[in-house]
Design a protein around this motif. Structure first.
Motif, mmCIF file in Angstrom:
data_model
loop_
_atom_site.group_PDB
_atom_site.id
_atom_site.type_symbol
_atom_site.label_atom_id
_atom_site.label_comp_id
_atom_site.label_asym_id
_atom_site.label_seq_id
_atom_site.Cartn_x
_atom_site.Cartn_y
_atom_site.Cartn_z
ATOM 1 N N UNK A 129 0.835 -1.212 0.000
ATOM 2 C CA UNK A 129 0.000 0.000 0.000
ATOM 3 C C UNK A 129 0.862 1.251 0.000
ATOM 4 N N UNK B 298 1.819 -0.854 -11.248
ATOM 5 C CA UNK B 298 0.440 -1.258 -11.540
ATOM 6 C C UNK B 298 0.380 -2.712 -11.969
ATOM 7 N N UNK C 269 1.863 -5.074 -10.722
ATOM 8 C CA UNK C 269 2.000 -5.942 -9.563
ATOM 9 C C UNK C 269 1.041 -5.554 -8.443
ATOM 10 N N UNK D 171 -2.497 -3.461 -6.821
ATOM 11 C CA UNK D 171 -3.851 -3.064 -7.158
ATOM 12 C C UNK D 171 -4.019 -1.553 -7.054
ATOM 13 N N UNK D 172 -4.629 -0.978 -8.062
ATOM 14 C CA UNK D 172 -4.991 0.430 -7.991
ATOM 15 C C UNK D 172 -6.504 0.526 -8.017
ATOM 16 N N UNK D 173 -7.006 1.566 -7.434
ATOM 17 C CA UNK D 173 -8.450 1.738 -7.365
ATOM 18 C C UNK D 173 -8.955 2.568 -8.522
#
Lengths: 197, 119
Positions: A25, A80, A82, A84-86
């Motif tokens: 994160x 990205x 590897x 997670x993007x929201x």
């Protein structure tokens, strides 16, 4: 990881996973890199403005802007794959890179470094949209506001300073605000709690 | 944010209470991992869960489905550009279940039997 877990083993495994998510994160949400990169670049631009000329700053940004933008696009893109993007980062990153290239080439070459800063500030808004990052957004808005204020003719009239001095001061202010944002971002994304509320 | 593993109540649960709070659905290693990840983020991709938990697609899919049917996670399918994406997020019930389970585990690890009475 399907073997039965003892209470101690379950807690240890849960902690290991939570630590990994926290680390990911931090990497995924961190805007420290773009802020730090362009913070340093803005400070260098201030030196170029004073030591050489405003036109040189246009040339400077026409190189640093695209290279920096493409580097950041690559930097985000790599993560990205590897992480997670929201949101859909690809389109935003491409748009950001194009904005930087066009902004630096078209506006930077005009000889008015302020407009190049405007392009960089606009790019930060896009980065903020991509990373859903409040501190990045705040810095972006601050840069844009500062730039627009500097664009007012009245300011030059009131202060009576030369354009190169005004540009250098603005560039330094932008650089310092970006570096401050980078430090704030580093602090914000350190120690993010990852266990359930 | 409170770390359930470090919860310090004045009256810790008894062994029976702690055992009773254990959730067999949550205690499964993969499902505990899934809940840990999704409780830490707003939502995450199926691919990220697979990479983080180091499990196969089938194994992960079965366990996500089990948690979804229990109402502990939500699954959302969509596209990111042209690429299909599956997003998993924790429900409030899922976060609470994880918190309770971790607290019970913590209580169990710190529980020690009463020393036998001296004759």
């Amino acid at each position: 990881m399907t073997a039965p877990l003892t209470p101690e083993g379950a807690l240890a495994e849960q902690r290991r996973i939570a630590d990994r998510v926290e680390r990911d994160r931090r990497i995924a949400s961190s805007a420290a890199m773009p802020l730090g990169l362009f913070g340093v670049a803005s400070l260098v631009a201030a030196v170029v403005m004073i030591a050489i000329s405003p036109v040189a700053v246009g040339i400077y940004w026409s190189v640093v802007g695209p290279v920096g933008g493409l580097f950041l696009a690559w930097w985000y893109r790599k993560r990205e794959l590897r992480l997670p993007f929201d949101g859909p980062p690809t389109a935003v990153m491409v748009y950001t890179a194009v904005t930087l290239v066009v902004g630096a080439l078209v506006l930077g070459w005009s000889g008015d470094g302020m407009l190049a800063f405007f392009a960089v500030g606009s790019a930060y808004v896009l980065f903020a949209a991509a990373s859903d990052n409040r501190s990045t957004f705040q810095v972006a808005v601050a840069i844009l506001a500062l730039t627009w204020v500097a664009q007012l003719d009245a300011w030059t009239g009131l202060t009576g300073v030369s354009e190169s001095t005004r540009g250098a001061a603005l560039s330094a202010a932008v650089g310092i605000s970006q570096l401050a944002g980078a430090v704030a971002e580093r602090r914000r994304t350190t120690g993010v709690a990852t266990t359930a509320a | 944010m409170t770390d359930p593993a470090n919860t310090t109540d004045a009256e810790p649960p008894t062994l029976g209470e702690a055992t009773g709070q254990l959730d067999s659905l949550v205690h499964h290693p993969v499902r505990l991992g899934i809940l840990t990840v999704v409780a830490a983020v707003e939502r995450c991709t199926f691919a990220y869960l697979k990479d983080t938990l180091e499990v196969t697609d089938g194994n992960l899919s079965r366990n996500v489905t089990a948690l979804e049917q229990a109402g502990l996670v939500e699954v959302e399918k969509g596209y990111e550009g042209r690429r299909p994406r599956t997003w998993v997020s924790a429900t409030l019930a899922g976060r609470e279940a994880l918190t309770r389970h971790l607290a019970a585990l913590q209580a169990l690890t710190s529980w020690s039997p009463e020393p036998p009475a001296a004759d």
